[in-house]
Scaffold this motif. Structure first.
Motif, PDB file in Angstrom:
ATOM      1  N   TYR A 137       3.073  -5.006   1.333  1.00 13.00           N
ATOM      2  CA  TYR A 137       2.774  -4.386   0.048  1.00 13.00           C
ATOM      3  C   TYR A 137       2.691  -5.429  -1.066  1.00 13.00           C
ATOM      4  O   TYR A 137       1.908  -5.276  -2.014  1.00 13.00           O
ATOM      5  CB  TYR A 137       3.814  -3.315  -0.279  1.00 13.00           C
ATOM      6  CG  TYR A 137       3.895  -2.260   0.799  1.00 13.00           C
ATOM      7  CD1 TYR A 137       2.732  -1.700   1.321  1.00 13.00           C
ATOM      8  CD2 TYR A 137       5.112  -1.839   1.322  1.00 13.00           C
ATOM      9  CE1 TYR A 137       2.788  -0.743   2.330  1.00 13.00           C
ATOM     10  CE2 TYR A 137       5.172  -0.883   2.325  1.00 13.00           C
ATOM     11  CZ  TYR A 137       4.010  -0.341   2.831  1.00 13.00           C
ATOM     12  OH  TYR A 137       4.053   0.601   3.825  1.00 13.00           O
ATOM     13  N   THR A 151      -3.317   0.064   3.062  1.00  5.57           N
ATOM     14  CA  THR A 151      -3.755  -1.142   3.768  1.00  5.57           C
ATOM     15  C   THR A 151      -5.275  -1.254   3.773  1.00  5.57           C
ATOM     16  O   THR A 151      -5.835  -2.324   3.504  1.00  5.57           O
ATOM     17  CB  THR A 151      -3.227  -1.134   5.216  1.00  5.57           C
ATOM     18  OG1 THR A 151      -1.803  -1.001   5.204  1.00  5.57           O
ATOM     19  CG2 THR A 151      -3.605  -2.415   5.932  1.00  5.57           C
ATOM     20  N   VAL A 191       0.609   0.816  -5.000  1.00  8.98           N
ATOM     21  CA  VAL A 191       1.834   0.040  -4.750  1.00  8.98           C
ATOM     22  C   VAL A 191       2.941   0.467  -5.707  1.00  8.98           C
ATOM     23  O   VAL A 191       4.106   0.605  -5.315  1.00  8.98           O
ATOM     24  CB  VAL A 191       1.542  -1.474  -4.880  1.00  8.98           C
ATOM     25  CG1 VAL A 191       2.842  -2.273  -4.763  1.00  8.98           C
ATOM     26  CG2 VAL A 191       0.546  -1.928  -3.820  1.00  8.98           C
ATOM     27  N   ARG A 251       0.623   4.441   4.153  1.00 13.97           N
ATOM     28  CA  ARG A 251       0.583   3.066   4.668  1.00 13.97           C
ATOM     29  C   ARG A 251      -0.824   2.684   5.126  1.00 13.97           C
ATOM     30  O   ARG A 251      -1.339   1.616   4.798  1.00 13.97           O
ATOM     31  CB  ARG A 251       1.576   2.943   5.822  1.00 13.97           C
ATOM     32  CG  ARG A 251       2.107   1.544   6.055  1.00 13.97           C
ATOM     33  CD  ARG A 251       3.392   1.531   6.852  1.00 13.97           C
ATOM     34  NE  ARG A 251       3.327   2.403   8.017  1.00 13.97           N
ATOM     35  CZ  ARG A 251       4.146   3.422   8.235  1.00 13.97           C
ATOM     36  NH1 ARG A 251       5.076   3.704   7.346  1.00 13.97           N
ATOM     37  NH2 ARG A 251       4.045   4.158   9.313  1.00 13.97           N
TER      38      ARG A 251
END
Length: 497
Positions: A382, A467, A355, A463
């Motif tokens: 996020y 995740t 992050v 992404r």
């Protein structure tokens, strides 16, 4: 158990070494600014190596090779597999950051990452003092170069110098301790050292003197207090794409050599090294948690958090032998808890630094806690991933960090020894203190007004991986049984060989 010269013990290392050299040569002809071909070849190589290691670990056999200098066993193969996956994730997260900061002028980031991973492999596979030290030097030399990869960045160069000086001193401690054990036992082979010490024919004072230097060297590599001085400076000064590499996979190697040296080689001296680990654990929990409260830099705060987390790993390692007796049940409970803790810690660290890397932009590092202000308003996904990681590090259920802490505390309390129970109480109190600085970051993300309206953008692979990374922290907390069983079986089969 097969005791013979066998190349099967080194197939993953050979593939990694050959491909690292091939990719370094191929990269000479790559003109893409983002080194796309180098990146794809590196990830493909690591994926193949991870599959090979998972297959070997699944077989559950222990194979010695090269005159018993190298061992391939379930614990080592799983740790190498997890380290390989961690390095893949580091490269996925770090490539956009590195490209924005002109760190991809050559393919050094990828080749050095592969050589540092090779050093991790050699450390984990070593069944001989020299092999372990060889792997350690390969890892640390690659890490020094990675930290200094931004040659025009003063903070990175300074961090690399500090890391080099302190790392060389710690390597000297470890080497001196190993040389003393060699002088006392007459062997560099871990299994032979164990037999000689068990025979009681070596002076105890000589062994303990060497043991002190070995534990000091291990404590430096794990980042345990009071040998933690390098961690905050290196975490903060290194490029974040390198910080994530230093803070993840190498921790698995440090755990592995602790098991190799202290448990497989020096278990008869457990009553001595347990006391040392207890002091290191108390210092790490105290210094790590209290110092983290005062930090405003997020990377520096996570560095002190690492020191505190290593305190829990040390608590797991010291609870295996009870009242001088090593029963299979106590060994399995303690060391599988420590292995589970280090694996889940690495998983959580990857997502939290992922992050930070995601929020960094060209010319802006996003390293301060204040930089996360209002992140939930800009990117709920996020912010959610970061919150899950911070809650997990704090040990809040139902996340995997809670279960990891619980298994270590169960191992301590299960000994039935009053000093260990008091250590468990101390660890809980320190965890409560530590929850403050984790929750403070969550408060900043969700309740403070954003200081910028910039939206958070990421490539598709970043992404998806981020995740999945965050989801695993939650899922493994709700369903920890599979990974815990894997760790327990790996420890049983490894120590039983």
């Amino acid at each position: 158990m097969i005791d013979k010269l066998s190349w099967t013990t080194a197939y993953p290392e050979v593939v990694l070494l050959v491909m690292a050299c091939v990719i370094a040569m191929v990269d000479l002809g790559v003109t893409s600014a983002r080194r796309t071909l180098t990146y794809v070849l590196t990830l493909a190589t690591l994926a193949v190596v991870a599959v090979m290691l998972a297959y070997q670990a699944g077989e559950g056999s222990t194979v010695y090779g090269f005159s018993n200098m190298v061992v391939s066993d379930p614990m080592g193969n799983w740790l190498k597999c997890f380290a390989t996956i961690a390095m893949m994730v580091c490269l996925v997260y770090g490539r956009p950051y590195a490209a924005d900061r002109d760190m991809l002028r050559g393919g050094e980031l990828f080749t050095l990452a592969m050589f540092s991973l090779l050093g991790i492999f050699v450390m984990i596979s070593g069944s001989n003092f020299l092999i372990i030290y060889l792997g350690l030097e390969l890892l640390t030399l690659s890490s020094y170069a990675l930290v200094a990869l931004r040659r025009d960045h003063t903070a990175s160069t300074e961090a690399a110098m500090k890391y080099f000086v302190l790392g060389a001193m710690a390597s000297g401690f470890l080497l001196y301790g190993l040389s003393m054990l060699y002088g006392a036992t007459g062997s560099l082979e871990i299994s032979t050292v164990f037999k000689v010490i068990s025979s009681g024919q070596v002076k105890h004072q000589v062994l303990v003197f060497g043991l002190v230097f070995i534990v000091a060297g291990l404590a430096f590599k794990m980042g345990a207090a009071p040998f933690h001085m390098w961690i905050p400076d290196v975490y903060q000064g290194a490029p974040t794409a390198v910080t994530i590499m230093i803070g993840s996979a190498p921790e698995l190697a440090a755990f592995a050599i602790a098991i190799r040296l202290l448990v497989e080689g020096l278990l008869p001296l457990a009553i001595d090294w347990q006391q040392m680990l207890a002091i290191l654990a108390i210092g790490s929990l105290l210094i790590g948690n209290l110092a983290a409260i005062a930090q405003t830099n997020l990377k520096r705060m996570l560095a002190y958090s690492t020191i505190a987390q290593m305190g829990f790993v040390l608590l797991g390692l010291l609870s295996g032998v009870v009242a001088g007796k090593a029963s299979p049940a106590s060994l399995t409970t303690a060391y599988s808890a420590a292995m589970f803790y280090i694996v889940t810690y690495v998983l959580t660290t990857l997502a939290s630094f992922g992050v930070i890397l995601l929020l960094a932009r060209e010319g802006f590092e996003s390293e301060e806690i204040a930089d996360l202000a209002g992140l939930n308003q800009r990117s709920p996904l996020y912010a959610g991933v970061m919150a899950v990681c911070l809650f997990s590090l704090a040990g809040i259920p139902p996340l995997v960090g809670f279960y990891a802490k619980l298994t270590v505390l169960e191992a301590l309390i299960g000994t039935g020894q009053e000093p260990y129970i008091w250590l468990a109480v101390f660890a809980v109190i320190m965890s409560l203190i530590g929850a403050f600085y984790y929750l403070r970051v969550v408060k900043v993300m969700y309740f403070d007004a954003p200081i910028t309206a910039t939206t958070v953008s990421a490539t598709a692979e970043v992404r998806v991986v981020l995740t999945l990374n965050g989801a695993l922290v939650l899922v493994l907390g709700i369903l920890p049984g599979g990974l815990m069983t894997l760790c327990a079986q790996a420890i049983v089969k490894t120590l039983g060989s």
